[in-house]
Design an enzyme around this catalytic site. Sequence first.
Site, short mmCIF file in Angstrom:
data_model
loop_
_atom_site.label_atom_id
_atom_site.label_comp_id
_atom_site.label_asym_id
_atom_site.label_seq_id
_atom_site.Cartn_x
_atom_site.Cartn_y
_atom_site.Cartn_z
NE ARG A 146 -3.45 -2.36 2.82
CZ ARG A 146 -3.09 -3.52 3.36
NH1 ARG A 146 -1.84 -3.68 3.84
NH2 ARG A 146 -3.96 -4.52 3.45
CE LYS A 170 -6.26 -1.49 5.26
NZ LYS A 170 -7.55 -1.70 4.61
CG HIS A 241 -4.62 1.27 -3.18
ND1 HIS A 241 -3.49 1.61 -2.47
CD2 HIS A 241 -5.43 0.63 -2.31
CE1 HIS A 241 -3.63 1.20 -1.23
NE2 HIS A 241 -4.79 0.59 -1.10
NE ARG A 244 -3.20 -3.22 -1.62
CZ ARG A 244 -2.67 -4.09 -0.78
NH1 ARG A 244 -1.35 -4.28 -0.74
NH2 ARG A 244 -3.43 -4.80 0.05
CG HIS A 267 -5.96 -8.77 0.86
ND1 HIS A 267 -6.21 -9.08 -0.47
CD2 HIS A 267 -5.84 -7.41 0.92
CE1 HIS A 267 -6.24 -7.95 -1.17
NE2 HIS A 267 -6.02 -6.94 -0.36
CE1 TYR A 276 -6.67 -6.25 -7.17
CE2 TYR A 276 -6.51 -7.57 -5.18
CZ TYR A 276 -6.47 -6.34 -5.81
OH TYR A 276 -6.25 -5.20 -5.07
#
Length: 295
Positions: A146, A170, A241, A244, A267, A276
């Site tokens: 990110r 995250k 993004h 990415r 993720h 995706y």
Amino acid sequence: MDKLIERFIHYLAVERGLSQNTLESYQRDLIAYTEFLKHSGVADINQTRRANIIAYLAQLQKLGRATSTISRNLASTRAFYNFLLRDGLIDGDPTSNLESPKIEKRLPQVLSVKDVEALLDSPDLTTGTGIRDKAMLELLYASGIRVTELVSLNVEDINLNMGFLKCYGKGAKERIIPLGAIALKMLNEYLNRSRNKLVRDPSEVSLFVNHHGQRLTRQGFWKIIKKYAKAANIKKEITPHTLRHSFATHLLENGADLRSVQEMLGHADISTTQIYTHITKSRLKEVYAKTHPRA
């Protein structure tokens, strides 16, 4: 109400370890919500009723806010009330049994390999900032990290000898991501030829710095990628993004397994990564429609 929001944000930062961007998002949502309550004559958070929250969501819809934005606002409000209830600061949770609006999943914008190459070849390598920009773009496309993770990198997070980077995503979760030869070459070039000319304080630990010699910001990178997208004559709308999304899609198109891509992207849930696969399927249909004689 303002003090309660501050208390909640402190809890999210200290006990949940959420990123600064996430904290700011929660804070913005809750300030807007409590301002609405005040204008509606609700001075005490304990006086809030389910009807107040429904009215707030309806106002957001009337203002033309996206379904995803309304859903996020409800999630922020729900988390806030859960916190207050847990700490005994309210008697009941007015958000209980309130359903979030269904969000239509939009496929992220992805560049073709040709567009990515044009973007990566745009920086001027005769300048220090050009070398820095090329290193950043190559690193983003090589790793899929990110933009927040990119600008948060320190010099010590890059291991050129072993060919990987360490980043914190995250929830401050650490992950190790391998890097390709071109990204490693440009990072080496940047560290040896460019960064020392940009940095003014020898104790600066940030990997990527601006012309003041300080850590580059998300906003600074946003301006950079927009500039090179224009230079590369890319017609698609580009966001921080985009590389990415392109990284993940191109990996899957070339046979990478979903679990590996999930790990590299950081993720928590593989369902997030699965979007995706929809992109690659859409592209297969597009190719089929254009090339099959009986399509």
